[in-house]
Design an enzyme around this catalytic site. Sequence first.
Site, PDB file in Angstrom:
ATOM      1  N   HIS A 138     -44.672  48.172 -90.441  1.00 23.04           N
ATOM      2  CA  HIS A 138     -45.572  47.030 -90.447  1.00 23.04           C
ATOM      3  C   HIS A 138     -46.928  47.412 -91.031  1.00 23.04           C
ATOM      4  O   HIS A 138     -47.325  48.581 -91.048  1.00 23.04           O
ATOM      5  CB  HIS A 138     -45.770  46.507 -89.024  1.00 23.04           C
ATOM      6  CG  HIS A 138     -44.590  45.756 -88.487  1.00 23.04           C
ATOM      7  ND1 HIS A 138     -44.209  44.528 -88.967  1.00 23.04           N
ATOM      8  CD2 HIS A 138     -43.704  46.073 -87.500  1.00 23.04           C
ATOM      9  CE1 HIS A 138     -43.148  44.108 -88.305  1.00 23.04           C
ATOM     10  NE2 HIS A 138     -42.813  45.027 -87.409  1.00 23.04           N
ATOM     11  N   CYS A 151     -47.665  31.879 -82.129  1.00 30.56           N
ATOM     12  CA  CYS A 151     -47.207  33.257 -81.960  1.00 30.56           C
ATOM     13  C   CYS A 151     -45.691  33.308 -82.128  1.00 30.56           C
ATOM     14  O   CYS A 151     -44.968  32.475 -81.577  1.00 30.56           O
ATOM     15  CB  CYS A 151     -47.633  33.786 -80.597  1.00 30.56           C
ATOM     16  SG  CYS A 151     -47.023  35.448 -80.230  1.00 30.56           S
ATOM     17  N   CYS A 154     -44.354  34.470 -78.190  1.00 25.26           N
ATOM     18  CA  CYS A 154     -44.410  33.532 -77.065  1.00 25.26           C
ATOM     19  C   CYS A 154     -44.472  32.078 -77.508  1.00 25.26           C
ATOM     20  O   CYS A 154     -44.484  31.183 -76.660  1.00 25.26           O
ATOM     21  CB  CYS A 154     -45.613  33.854 -76.180  1.00 25.26           C
ATOM     22  SG  CYS A 154     -47.216  33.636 -77.006  1.00 25.26           S
ATOM     23  N   CYS A 167     -44.351  41.308 -93.748  1.00 21.92           N
ATOM     24  CA  CYS A 167     -43.321  40.341 -93.355  1.00 21.92           C
ATOM     25  C   CYS A 167     -43.893  39.059 -92.783  1.00 21.92           C
ATOM     26  O   CYS A 167     -43.147  38.123 -92.516  1.00 21.92           O
ATOM     27  CB  CYS A 167     -42.373  40.962 -92.337  1.00 21.92           C
ATOM     28  SG  CYS A 167     -43.130  41.326 -90.738  1.00 21.92           S
ATOM     29  N   HIS A 172     -50.035  37.520 -80.564  1.00 26.05           N
ATOM     30  CA  HIS A 172     -51.212  37.839 -79.770  1.00 26.05           C
ATOM     31  C   HIS A 172     -51.271  39.340 -79.499  1.00 26.05           C
ATOM     32  O   HIS A 172     -50.271  40.044 -79.601  1.00 26.05           O
ATOM     33  CB  HIS A 172     -51.175  37.095 -78.433  1.00 26.05           C
ATOM     34  CG  HIS A 172     -51.180  35.601 -78.573  1.00 26.05           C
ATOM     35  ND1 HIS A 172     -50.030  34.850 -78.448  1.00 26.05           N
ATOM     36  CD2 HIS A 172     -52.188  34.727 -78.822  1.00 26.05           C
ATOM     37  CE1 HIS A 172     -50.324  33.569 -78.618  1.00 26.05           C
ATOM     38  NE2 HIS A 172     -51.614  33.460 -78.847  1.00 26.05           N
ATOM     39  N   CYS A 175     -49.021  40.279 -76.756  1.00 23.60           N
ATOM     40  CA  CYS A 175     -47.598  40.202 -77.097  1.00 23.60           C
ATOM     41  C   CYS A 175     -47.155  41.365 -77.979  1.00 23.60           C
ATOM     42  O   CYS A 175     -46.008  41.377 -78.444  1.00 23.60           O
ATOM     43  CB  CYS A 175     -47.284  38.879 -77.809  1.00 23.60           C
ATOM     44  SG  CYS A 175     -47.540  37.399 -76.816  1.00 23.60           S
ATOM     45  N   SER A 350     -43.286 -17.230 -87.107  1.00 21.44           N
ATOM     46  CA  SER A 350     -42.920 -17.546 -88.485  1.00 21.44           C
ATOM     47  C   SER A 350     -41.989 -16.508 -89.080  1.00 21.44           C
ATOM     48  O   SER A 350     -41.217 -16.818 -89.985  1.00 21.44           O
ATOM     49  CB  SER A 350     -44.188 -17.648 -89.342  1.00 21.44           C
ATOM     50  OG  SER A 350     -45.084 -18.597 -88.793  1.00 21.44           O
ATOM     51  N   THR A 353     -38.488 -13.104 -83.955  1.00 23.28           N
ATOM     52  CA  THR A 353     -38.421 -13.423 -82.532  1.00 23.28           C
ATOM     53  C   THR A 353     -38.823 -12.194 -81.735  1.00 23.28           C
ATOM     54  O   THR A 353     -38.369 -11.079 -82.035  1.00 23.28           O
ATOM     55  CB  THR A 353     -37.002 -13.860 -82.138  1.00 23.28           C
ATOM     56  OG1 THR A 353     -36.602 -14.954 -82.973  1.00 23.28           O
ATOM     57  CG2 THR A 353     -36.949 -14.298 -80.688  1.00 23.28           C
ATOM     58  N   ASP A 459     -51.245 -13.224 -91.223  1.00 24.81           N
ATOM     59  CA  ASP A 459     -50.858 -14.227 -90.223  1.00 24.81           C
ATOM     60  C   ASP A 459     -51.839 -14.177 -89.054  1.00 24.81           C
ATOM     61  O   ASP A 459     -51.440 -14.138 -87.888  1.00 24.81           O
ATOM     62  CB  ASP A 459     -49.427 -13.981 -89.744  1.00 24.81           C
ATOM     63  CG  ASP A 459     -48.876 -15.180 -88.971  1.00 24.81           C
ATOM     64  OD1 ASP A 459     -49.434 -16.284 -89.124  1.00 24.81           O
ATOM     65  OD2 ASP A 459     -47.911 -15.002 -88.221  1.00 24.81           O
TER      66      ASP A 459
END
EC number: 2.7.11.1
Length: 638
Positions: A138, A151, A154, A167, A172, A175, A350, A353, A459
């Site tokens: 990473h 996140c 979570c 990636c 958080h 987390c 008009s 309904t 209307d």
Amino acid sequence: MEHIQGAWKTLSNGFGFKESVFEGSSCMSPTIVHQFGYQRRASDDGKLSDTSKTSSTMRVYLPNKQRTVVNVRSGMSLHDCLMKSLKVRGLQPECCAVFRLIQDPKGKLRLDWNTDAMSLVGAELQVDFLDHVPLTTHNFVRKTFLKLAFCDICQKFLLNAFRCQTCGYKFHEHCSTKVPTMCVDWSNIRQLLLFPNPNNIEGGSHTLPSLTMRRIGESVRIPVSSQQRYSTPHPFSFSTPSPVSECSLSQRQRSTSTPNVHMVSTTMAVDSRVIEDALRSHSESGSPNNLSPTGWSNAKAPAPTHREKAASSTGQEKNKIRARGQRDSSYYWEIIASEVMLSSRIGSGSFGTVYKGKWHGDVAVKILKVTDPTPEQLQAFRNEVAVLRKTRHVNILLFMGYMTKDNLAIVTQWCEGSSLYYHLHVLDTKFQMFQLIDIARQTAQGMDYLHAKNIIHRDMKSNNIFLHEGLTVKIGDFGLATVKTRWSGSQQVEQLTGSILWMAPEVIRMQDNNPFSFQSDVYSYGIVLYELMTGELPYSHIRDRDQIIFLVGRGGVVPDLSKLYKNCPKAMKRLVADSIKKLRDERPLFPQILSSIELLQHSLPKINRSALEPSLHRAAHTEDISSCALTSTRLPVF
């Protein structure tokens, strides 16, 4: 074939595959990725003492600069001894190779996973990744998310968090213990699945076994926030992975046998479309896709020309995929007819309904008078619904959805109160002047909002103005030009719509292709003001409907302003007269009308609260003082 199996089992550990996709023997590739191996220090040499031999243990150096000591029992293979240590670190034995470290001469010897562990008691082993595993480390950076983001662990809102530049994994700080150990190189995986290289095959051809969509659906789990992140290919960099200590959130390097908690692998999201595309291309080709370990390594380092071409076409591919994945937003506002329960018929107008219904509570359902709508009408209806669903105002009935099955219908909030028409002409409710002015102000405020959204009511009348929870005005039945026009083929043709008492002269004449405008709504609003200030309907002395249409259309008759209440303010009388003028361009617009009514409200006399104190309080206060004076003890005078 063995290399493909090991790689797929590696991905299954990160992507939450419940069952093994491939079955076969362990990987026996002679190639090793040295950059992931544990770098032994000089101080580690010679640390193995006789006590380790007598205690039946082995020292093992693991990837990501970790190490451990495992116990060896009789009858256990090397695979059995190291399984637990690898599992807790998110590693699969099938994607790793194990070596025995040799002191003299210094080097290492490749071992089979089925080797008897008792023969290796007291030895030092090293576990490395195989070269065909498309993983990298990473590259975390701290990021402030100004746009809405969640996140990936979570699924909660993100503001100040961390994000992997490679990636795109975001999370958080609390987390971070659940972030996957390795960063999945999606460009390599996509290239492996979709663009295998059949030319670089060593040791015979290996085919990719067919997978059923059922097993893919059962094994792949896609979090909501991750569906878009991996929906398009990303041009990742293919540089050498940086050390783990630089990207593990500033955690100190672990030198004990305890795994680094920031490197424990968890279930990671994968887009099923990647695998589905690979399966589709595999089935359509008619011949199996040939893959080899060399194909894996080649996919990891593509040629510069291929990388430049992929980078240039990334924007076009992303736009294509996004355009294909998007769905019309009005789709989510369409209500299934079976979910709505109609109870009682309220009335008809008009254009349809109205029924009272149940759909997550009380709602009003207006079934429109459109039979067998054409595709053009349906599309025009959906276009107008897309505008109506964006209306949010205190004086506008809340639009909740629409239905197209059997009949066109719109669903709005249910208003408990009666219409203004019912209050004035049926119940004969006696409103005070300040209440009538406030009703006029709220109506003008709601119409001003609709016109600001470029919505013409078409209307406007007292039947479509509802008094909700007291004197709160709610305007309904606005817009919907599709059902308020007559269709000839695929073209709209304007027709005489609305109640004739509230219709503007230019609308009655129908000389223009589209006589409806903001000013025609102002005329209808002027008739509503006339009802408020007289308590009567206009043209009550004319009984013939056709005569009203003829006279109003030619401008031969206007509402009788002499019937206005005597206590009606002069400003309100002028506003009624200006709103019902014959010429359209002479009528004011709703911003001007609203400001005039607000000024009128401020100028009305108000009963100010008296500054004097209530006499009751003063009397009680005086009584207390007098009682104290009467009960005081008087001293005798000598």
